[in-house]
Design an enzyme around this catalytic site. Structure first.
Site, PDB file in Angstrom:
ATOM      1  N   CYS A  61       0.831  -1.205   0.000  1.00 54.11           N
ATOM      2  CA  CYS A  61       0.000   0.000   0.000  1.00 54.11           C
ATOM      3  C   CYS A  61       0.873   1.265   0.000  1.00 54.11           C
ATOM      4  CB  CYS A  61      -0.961  -0.031   1.191  1.00 54.11           C
ATOM      5  SG  CYS A  61      -2.291   1.169   1.069  1.00 54.11           S
ATOM      6  N   HIS A  70      -3.321  -5.348   1.525  1.00 61.29           N
ATOM      7  CA  HIS A  70      -2.630  -5.567   2.804  1.00 61.29           C
ATOM      8  C   HIS A  70      -2.568  -7.041   3.172  1.00 61.29           C
ATOM      9  CE1 HIS A  70      -2.242  -1.345   3.819  1.00 61.29           C
ATOM     10  NE2 HIS A  70      -3.461  -1.177   3.347  1.00 61.29           N
ATOM     11  N   GLU A 100      -0.716  -8.347   5.175  1.00 63.60           N
ATOM     12  CA  GLU A 100      -0.431  -8.455   6.618  1.00 63.60           C
ATOM     13  C   GLU A 100      -1.709  -8.448   7.447  1.00 63.60           C
ATOM     14  OE1 GLU A 100      -0.111  -5.808   4.841  1.00 63.60           O
ATOM     15  OE2 GLU A 100      -0.533  -3.975   5.978  1.00 63.60           O
TER      16      GLU A 100
END
Lengths: 215, 299
Positions: free
Chosen positions: A74, A195, A197
């Protein structure tokens, strides 16, 4: 892990699950001895200013240009891009990936979304499972073969995401959503507009670890 | 709850709403009242701005009913900056929140700094696509707000005072109770839920994870880089600065210093550098001398 601002703890948590040790980078001295770098999500303008103030901009740029494996998610992807559209005039990027990104290209928070994307088979060109410690994909379930596991959709979370509007000829597209690339790779550099994560699926991070190992 | 699904994508999910709060961690969200202040905040490295009509210290000084800002002012700020723009609605005032959602603000703060519109009910935040942040003085309040759909919690502190003591009290109370719940046995969790007047499921979740299910930021009374460092070291994950920036002698310098202090919150060598020569901080107020405390608003 660049830790000037943003979601660096989420990356740390995921890499810890995969048995990978991480450290936080806030000062030039923190750069010594690192094998790879993650530029996390957050606000790219904040990180860009703090990179300059903290005197990290030059040394990190040099490390990436010298081949340090680097993964930007991002805002991190924005920092890697060669061209930033709708950014601030004074926004510093590393310009290390032949990629044109539009900040908030999908719109404001109200347009943020989750969706399924498919990771290109070419992403897993090497026998991934054999190279990686503690691999768990979070999908596929028991009995899922390696091929089908790699082929399973990846649940991606997009937050005020940048849009990858053009990629250079040397940049490999590993996943797309609605006609725009969302995960790209070039040499030891990888960038995602979503994302990974924030997911429970560790495959994208495993992919980065495999890139580090190959390096 | 309002999830918007199409064949290919789902919007307004918990992951997406809490996700933006994740992205703001380690940053500074600054109160601004016009586009010019918003630019100063963005230039200084703010990770978001909070658009409001008057900063809390002016609300405190002027009195009267404090309401949602004029949409034109919010649009002006949205046009001026590229970072997320938040805006405040009164407690329980879901119509103001609907207007803010329609303006596509990135986060709505259901805020005790504005005059409450409902003395019993907060907004049903699940009914909105835009995520909400709410203030809390203790863990019970935080969990009630989360059960109503808040995706970020901030300490209330005592806004507009430039006095950090209340924010510290709130942070210590919330984090202290989380630590105790983590140590509690399963039978004690029922008692905790009763005492906190909070849903049992959320108490059990805290017991299992050791943290709030949403990010926790600090607000209310931060006036210096050292204040930002203090609350970050106590466990806040980001800071809101209201009057502290634009009521100081040199807002641009103060804004930059607070941003640097928040990133390097545990590094005194950076803190001493950024604290030097900032000019006057905002004039502070003693809590005991206040006619009106904002932190009591919220139920």
């Amino acid at each position: 892990m660049l830790a000037l601002q943003g979601a660096f703890h989420a990356h740390q948590r995921m890499l810890a699950e995969l048995g990978c040790a991480t450290s936080l980078i806030r000062q030039p001295a923190d750069l010594s001895g690192i094998d790879a770098l993650i530029l996390p999500g957050g606000e790219s303008t904040t990180m860009s200013r703090m990179l300059v103030v903290s005197e990290l901009y030059e040394p990190i740029g040099e490390l990436i240009r010298n081949g340090l494996p680097t993964f930007g998610t991002c805002a991190g992807a924005i920092l890697m891009a060669s061209k930033i559209l709708d950014g601030r005039a004074d926004q510093h990027g590393f310009g290390v990936l032949d990629l044109e990104v539009r900040r908030n290209g999908y719109g404001r928070q109200i347009a943020s979304m989750e969706c399924e994307i498919t990771l290109a088979a070419s992403a897993f060109g090497s026998p991934l499972e054999a190279e990686l410690p503690g691999s768990s994909t979070g999908v596929g379930g028991s009995g899922a073969g390696e091929v089908s596991r790699h082929g399973a959709p990846f649940h991606a979370v997009f937050i005020r995401a940048p849009r990858f509007e053009r990629v250079g000829p040397t940049v490999e597209i590993l996943a797309e959503f609605e006609d725009f690339p969302v995960l790209v790779r070039s040499g030891a550099k990888m960038a995602a507009s979503f994302h990974p994560e924030l997911a429970t699926d560790t495959r994208v991070h495993q992919l980065f670890l495999a890139m580090i190992a190959k390096n | 709850m309002t999830e918007i699904a199409s064949s290919q994508q789902t919007r307004a999910t918990v992951a997406v709403k809490r996700g933006l709060a994740e992205m703001l961690k380690g940053g500074v969200i600054m109160d601004v009242v016009d586009a010019e202040q918003a630019k100063i905040a963005e230039d200084a490295g703010a990770c978001a701005v909070m658009a409001l009509e008057r900063v809390p210290s002016d609300i405190r000084r002027d009195g009267g009913v404090a309401r949602m800002s004029d949409p034109e002012m919010i649009e002006g700020i949205q046009a001026a900056v590229t970072i997320p723009v938040m805006a405040k609605a009164r407690i329980g005032h879901f119509a103001e929140a609907q207007i803010l959602q329609s303006l596509e603000v990135d986060y709505i703060d259901e805020s005790e700094v504005l005059t409450p519109a409902d003395e019993r009910h907060h907004i049903d935040k699940w009914a909105f696509e835009v995520p909400f942040v709410c203030g809390a003085t203790n863990l019970g309040e935080a969990l009630r707000r989360i059960s109503e759909g808040a995706c970020m919690i901030r300490s209330k502190g005592e806004a507009g005072t430039g006095n950090i003591v209340e924010a510290v009290r709130h942070l210590r109370s919330i984090l202290g109770d989380i630590a105790k719940i983590t140590q509690a046995d399963s039978a004690e969790l029922f008692e905790w839920a009763k005492q906190l007047q909070a849903p049992l499921g959320l108490v059990q979740e805290i017991h299992d994870t050791g943290e709030l299910p949403v990010p926790m930021f600090c607000a209310g009374g931060i006036a210096t880089p050292a204040d930002a460092s203090l609350v970050m070291q106590l466990g806040a994950q980001a800071v809101f600065v209201g009057s502290g920036i634009f009521k100081s002698e040199n807002p641009s310098l103060m804004a930059k210093a607070v941003v640097e202090a928040t990133t390097n919150f545990a590094d005194p060598s950076v803190l001493v550098k950024v604290s030097r020569g900032l000019g006057k901080s905002m004039a502070g107020l003693e809590i005991a001398g206040l006619e009106q405390t904002f932190a009591d608003r919220g139920w």
